[in-house]
Design a protein around this motif. Structure first.
Motif, mmCIF file in Angstrom:
data_model
loop_
_atom_site.group_PDB
_atom_site.id
_atom_site.type_symbol
_atom_site.label_atom_id
_atom_site.label_comp_id
_atom_site.label_asym_id
_atom_site.label_seq_id
_atom_site.Cartn_x
_atom_site.Cartn_y
_atom_site.Cartn_z
ATOM 1 N N LEU A 169 -6.876 -6.058 -22.107
ATOM 2 C CA LEU A 169 -6.354 -7.422 -22.038
ATOM 3 C C LEU A 169 -6.420 -8.000 -20.633
ATOM 4 N N GLY A 170 -7.013 -7.244 -19.712
ATOM 5 C CA GLY A 170 -7.185 -7.754 -18.357
ATOM 6 C C GLY A 170 -6.012 -7.503 -17.436
ATOM 7 N N TYR A 171 -5.136 -6.564 -17.771
ATOM 8 C CA TYR A 171 -3.973 -6.271 -16.941
ATOM 9 C C TYR A 171 -4.103 -4.884 -16.314
ATOM 10 N N GLN A 172 -3.369 -4.703 -15.221
ATOM 11 C CA GLN A 172 -3.276 -3.404 -14.567
ATOM 12 C C GLN A 172 -1.810 -3.116 -14.275
ATOM 13 N N LEU A 173 -1.508 -1.907 -13.870
ATOM 14 C CA LEU A 173 -0.153 -1.560 -13.457
ATOM 15 C C LEU A 173 0.037 -1.911 -11.985
ATOM 16 N N ASP A 174 1.230 -2.374 -11.638
ATOM 17 C CA ASP A 174 1.554 -2.678 -10.251
ATOM 18 C C ASP A 174 2.850 -1.951 -9.893
ATOM 19 N N PRO A 175 3.345 -2.089 -8.667
ATOM 20 C CA PRO A 175 4.548 -1.331 -8.288
ATOM 21 C C PRO A 175 5.765 -1.581 -9.162
ATOM 22 N N GLY A 232 0.816 -1.209 0.000
ATOM 23 C CA GLY A 232 0.000 0.000 0.000
ATOM 24 C C GLY A 232 0.847 1.255 0.000
ATOM 25 N N ASP A 233 1.910 1.269 0.814
ATOM 26 C CA ASP A 233 2.815 2.426 0.819
ATOM 27 C C ASP A 233 3.503 2.591 -0.533
ATOM 28 N N LEU A 234 3.855 1.451 -1.162
ATOM 29 C CA LEU A 234 4.480 1.526 -2.478
ATOM 30 C C LEU A 234 3.525 2.147 -3.498
ATOM 31 N N ILE A 235 2.265 1.714 -3.446
ATOM 32 C CA ILE A 235 1.284 2.243 -4.396
ATOM 33 C C ILE A 235 1.100 3.739 -4.194
ATOM 34 N N LEU A 236 0.968 4.165 -2.934
ATOM 35 C CA LEU A 236 0.805 5.596 -2.672
ATOM 36 C C LEU A 236 2.047 6.370 -3.078
ATOM 37 N N GLY A 237 3.221 5.784 -2.817
ATOM 38 C CA GLY A 237 4.456 6.464 -3.191
ATOM 39 C C GLY A 237 4.674 6.500 -4.689
ATOM 40 N N LEU A 238 4.292 5.403 -5.369
ATOM 41 C CA LEU A 238 4.520 5.340 -6.803
ATOM 42 C C LEU A 238 3.590 6.258 -7.581
ATOM 43 N N GLU A 239 2.516 6.692 -6.949
ATOM 44 C CA GLU A 239 1.679 7.679 -7.620
ATOM 45 C C GLU A 239 2.452 8.969 -7.872
ATOM 46 N N GLN A 240 3.545 9.144 -7.090
ATOM 47 C CA GLN A 240 4.404 10.295 -7.318
ATOM 48 C C GLN A 240 5.291 10.116 -8.545
ATOM 49 N N VAL A 241 5.299 8.879 -9.105
ATOM 50 C CA VAL A 241 6.135 8.634 -10.275
ATOM 51 C C VAL A 241 5.725 9.531 -11.439
ATOM 52 N N ILE A 243 23.253 -3.216 -3.753
ATOM 53 C CA ILE A 243 21.967 -3.542 -4.366
ATOM 54 C C ILE A 243 21.988 -5.018 -4.735
ATOM 55 N N GLY A 244 21.079 -5.790 -4.194
ATOM 56 C CA GLY A 244 21.021 -7.202 -4.490
ATOM 57 C C GLY A 244 20.180 -7.490 -5.722
ATOM 58 N N VAL A 245 20.354 -8.703 -6.265
ATOM 59 C CA VAL A 245 19.514 -9.143 -7.380
ATOM 60 C C VAL A 245 18.220 -9.687 -6.791
ATOM 61 N N LYS A 246 17.133 -9.029 -7.068
ATOM 62 C CA LYS A 246 15.842 -9.428 -6.519
ATOM 63 C C LYS A 246 14.760 -9.102 -7.533
ATOM 64 N N VAL A 247 13.532 -9.292 -7.142
ATOM 65 C CA VAL A 247 12.430 -9.123 -8.085
ATOM 66 C C VAL A 247 12.426 -7.716 -8.687
ATOM 67 N N SER A 248 12.727 -6.715 -7.887
ATOM 68 C CA SER A 248 12.642 -5.335 -8.371
ATOM 69 C C SER A 248 13.824 -4.927 -9.236
ATOM 70 N N THR A 249 14.992 -5.583 -9.085
ATOM 71 C CA THR A 249 16.169 -5.194 -9.862
ATOM 72 C C THR A 249 16.511 -6.191 -10.962
ATOM 73 N N LEU A 250 15.958 -7.395 -10.891
ATOM 74 C CA LEU A 250 16.272 -8.417 -11.890
ATOM 75 C C LEU A 250 16.031 -7.943 -13.320
ATOM 76 N N PRO A 251 14.939 -7.210 -13.598
ATOM 77 C CA PRO A 251 14.701 -6.820 -14.994
ATOM 78 C C PRO A 251 15.683 -5.794 -15.542
ATOM 79 N N VAL A 252 16.410 -5.081 -14.668
ATOM 80 C CA VAL A 252 17.154 -3.903 -15.132
ATOM 81 C C VAL A 252 18.227 -4.268 -16.142
ATOM 82 N N ILE A 253 19.052 -5.287 -15.825
ATOM 83 C CA ILE A 253 20.162 -5.611 -16.716
ATOM 84 C C ILE A 253 19.641 -6.121 -18.049
#
Length: 792
Positions: free
Chosen positions: A288-294, A233-242, A682-692
């Protein structure tokens, strides 16, 4: 230099449209440009339709989307999910008395009111909710008559001094000090399991929790909340600032491109076409039945960034041809003819970089891959087709067009063929001395990068929620709970399957005790809890508190008696499942792996048809499964990305030498990016895995645009120096422009309140700029050795 002669023979200046053969070019070019009004009308209708559909887009998240559902640990958990309620998605709400301890009538009354409101909230798994006011929280004591017990707050509690004294005594006998009650008695926890099947709206949940904080904190308490749902929930509220950073990126990109072209029309069209791609994407997702997530909320920016890169190349080509005197429609067709193959190859490489993320067994990442691939598909229409069509109508500012070819004109009129100082420096890397230095330095950087990246960690590297800033409200709340309670919020649960009604058999509990002992020997484990441990404590209580009886009772009748009073989270209703809780000091990858390895070894040695030890439930168990998936996918994903880029580059250039020139700079950037992750913790995790993977897919654009011109000029008979110089004039300037512009734009993410967005901004900025440098410096150096027959 004969660049201009070749250019003229291949793309002759056509000042009058009547002099141009409308049936020249490929079939695709003829279909598009000979029907441009109709195609633009179709694009306009699609934009209106998808713009209307975009109203239905939402920013949301789901617990199940963020975990690897096919991993064996998660399969085990879901097989027993009904018996393990409250272990995965649970809120911990610590309520502090700011003016005293929990043994206070006003505090307990406030706690009761808050407890009741939370109990009635939608999505709460009410039977498993725990606090000082829930009847499931009980005390047990040894008396001269045997064991006695009851709820911590008795039914006859009235707030008097005697009642408060009784509550304190009950708390001390409940075993909840350090668990539900702080060690200093100044706060207590309301444990709130959530039912995922109820369809939790995380934004609404966090807003409701914030309302409760605002309502009750004036009553002399301070509320601290942790848990997956609060984090999301905090991520969603914070990401609205994106959106703020998206607007900043648009302003930066627009400003830099305008400063380069000084043409309002062409700059506006590049931005409009890139934003059109974003609007198409946002409109397609809900259809297509998708939404945006964090995680996928950053995809629209990446689509915009890629669109600006390709759009700037098309604009630059058209502007240059118009500057030479070519009619605007012919200029648009020439640029389409020159760059469409390179552009679509680059976009396919981008799409592959996104698509390989589908191999990661986490739905949130798979949906990110789908969204990004859709975004790249829209760019084929908006920036490779619609932009040239629009510019074929509008043209560009005449003075801007003349400026764009001024350097070419100077070169044509200069009998000594002196080059622009910057391009002269870059051109030196096509010669042996500078090329050798560039290759040796790059090899050295690669070796240093490999040494540093060997320490790259999987998973989280710190305490709290690494997705948020260390000073965020969530992490400050988590720090309060960690400092004041003995039980960690990182809970790893081992599931022990037995025969029906055999979970409390002595032989089975003996095995559970052995597993507990091995877990307790790990430095990462602070404490454990199981029915076996409870049985040893109860044996002491049943023998007048004599600690010499602190062992597992051998009498089955005594074990059965203990089971009648045991908390139901230790075993299930049909008594064929036991839960072993391990409370961990943190959720770092090495901590989780150490626990998982102990359980795996123990299971391999001791599991039989009668008893089985299974990983893993609890938030730490689920994180262990996620780390396992990320670790496996990391290098597989990179191998697939590079394999796809190599194939696409070969199809484009039909030359392995060109493939080497395109791929080696990308490989160096990937190595250095992993080294940077180590340096920045910075570790390799769900949020950083896509970057490389994204960096490789997007970074190859630069090499493809420069090589497309260089290879064409080499095949036309030019020297490597002349071919590379012409590539710099035609596409290299825009490569440098977009590389720096996009790097600066994403670097603004560093100021985001969301830590993983800041991390992605740093890494993407590094990859954007470093790939640009690789295309400008290392690529020509490699070409010197790969195309030696053209070096003269």
């Amino acid at each position: 230099m004969n660049a201009q002669n070749n250019e003229k023979s291949d793309f002759e200046v056509v000042r009058q449209l009547d002099a141009f053969d409308r049936n020249s070019g490929s079939l695709l070019e003829r279909v598009i440009f000979n029907n441009r009004a109709l195609i633009l009308m179709v694009f306009a209708l699609v934009t209106l339709f998808l713009g209307y559909s975009a109203r239905d887009i939402r920013l949301d998240a789901s617990f199940e989307k963020m975990i690897p559902l096919q991993h064996q640990y998660i399969v085990n958990y879901y097989d027993h999910k009904a018996d393990l309620s409250g272990l995965a998605n649970t809120l911990r709400i610590a309520v502090e008395n700011t003016e005293g301890t929990v043994i206070d009538a006003d505090y307990l009354n406030t706690l009761r009111l808050l407890n009741d409101e939370i109990f009635l909230m939608e999505g709460v798994d009410r039977p498993y909710m725990k606090s000082l006011w829930t009847p499931a929280v009980r005390w047990v004591g040894v008396t001269e008559y045997g064991l006695d017990g009851g709820p911590v707050i008795p039914d006859d509690y009235d707030g008097s001094a005697e009642s408060l004294a009784q509550v304190r005594a009950n708390i001390e006998k409940s075993g909840e000090i350090g668990r539900l009650v702080a060690n200093n008695f100044q706060s207590s926890i309301i444990l709130v399991p959530l039912n995922e099947d109820s369809g939790i709206e995380y934004r609404d949940l966090v807003n409701r929790l914030n309302e409760l904080e605002a309502k009750y904190e004036p009553m002399g308490v301070k509320i601290y909340i942790t848990g997956f749902s609060k984090l999301v929930g905090d991520l969603i509220l914070g990401l609205e600032q994106v959106l703020q950073f998206f607007l900043i990126a648009i302003i930066i990109c627009t400003g830099v491109i305008y400063a380069y072209t000084r043409c309002v029309t062409s700059t506006a069209l590049v931005v409009i076409c890139s934003l059109t791609a974003v609007s198409w994407l946002i409109g397609l997702l809900p259809l297509l039945g998708y939404q945006l997530d964090p995680y996928s909320v950053l995809v629209p920016f990446l689509v915009f960034a890629i669109g600006m890169s390709h759009g700037a190349q098309k604009m630059n080509g058209i502007m240059a041809d118009i500057g030479r005197g070519t009619h605007k429609l012919v200029a648009a067709r020439y640029t389409f003819r020159r760059l469409f193959v390179a552009g679509i190859t680059a976009l396919l490489a981008d799409a592959v970089g996104f698509a390989v993320l589908m191999m990661i067994d986490i739905q949130a990442i798979q949906e990110l891959a789908i969204a990004a691939s859709l975004g790249v598909a829209t760019l084929i229409f908006t920036n490779l087709v619609m932009l040239p069509l629009l510019l074929s109508y509008t043209g560009v500012n005449r003075q801007a067009a003349m400026r764009s070819v001024a350097e070419e004109q100077r070169d044509r009129n200069d009998v000594d063929h002196k080059k622009h100082p910057l391009w002269e420096v870059l051109d030196k890397f096509t010669r042996r001395r500078f090329a050798s230095v560039a290759v040796v330095v790059s090899a050295g950087l690669a070796i240093v990068g490999l040494v540093i990246s060997a320490d790259l960690k999987i998973g989280d590297l710190g305490s709290g929620a690494p997705e948020l800033r260390p000073d965020s409200e969530y992490n400050m709340d988590n720090a309060f709970i960690v400092d004041n309670y003995s039980i960690s919020s990182d809970i790893y649960v081992v599931m022990v399957e037995t025969g029906t009604y055999e979970c409390v058999n002595y032989d089975n509990l003996l095995m559970v005790e052995a597993l507990e002992r091995q877990l307790q020997n790990l430095d990462a484990v602070e404490s454990t809890n199981s029915f076996a441990g409870l049985s040893k404590q109860s044996a002491v209580g049943m023998n007048e508190g004599n600690l010499r009886w602190y062992e597992l009772p051998r009498t089955q009748g005594l074990l059965n008696a203990i089971a009648t009073r045991a908390p139901r989270e230790l075993f299930n209703q049909s008594c064929d499942l036991l839960s072993v809780y391990a409370y961990l000091k943190d959720h770092k990858a090495e901590t989780l792996q150490a626990v998982a390895d102990v359980v795996e070894r123990f299971s391999a040695e001791h599991s039989t048809d009668d008893i089985r030890f299974l990983n893993a439930a609890g938030n730490a168990g689920i994180q262990a499964a996620t780390n396992s998936v990320v670790k496996t996918a990391n290098y597989q994903m990179l191998l697939m990305v590079y394999a796809a880029v190599i194939v696409l580059a070969y199809i484009t250039f039909r030359s392995f030498k060109a493939v080497i020139c395109a791929v080696i700079p990308l490989l160096l950037t990937s190595i250095l990016c992993e080294a940077l992750m180590v340096i920045l913790d910075i570790g390799v995790k769900v949020s950083t895995l896509p970057v490389i993977a994204l960096g490789v897919g997007i970074g190859v654009d630069y090499a493809l645009y420069i090589l497309s011109v260089t290879i064409a000029r080499l095949r036309a008979g030019q020297s490597l120096s002349d071919a590379y110089y012409e590539a710099l004039l035609f596409t290299g300037k825009v490569v440098a422009l977009t590389g720096i512009t996009l790097g600066v734009a994403v670097s603004t993410w560093y100021f985001s309140p969301i830590q993983f967005q800041a991390d992605m901004g740093i890494l993407l900025a590094f990859m954007f700029i470093w790939n640009m440098l690789g295309a400008g410096l290392l690529l020509p150096a490699l070409a010197h050795f790969m195309f030696r027959q053209q070096v003269r």
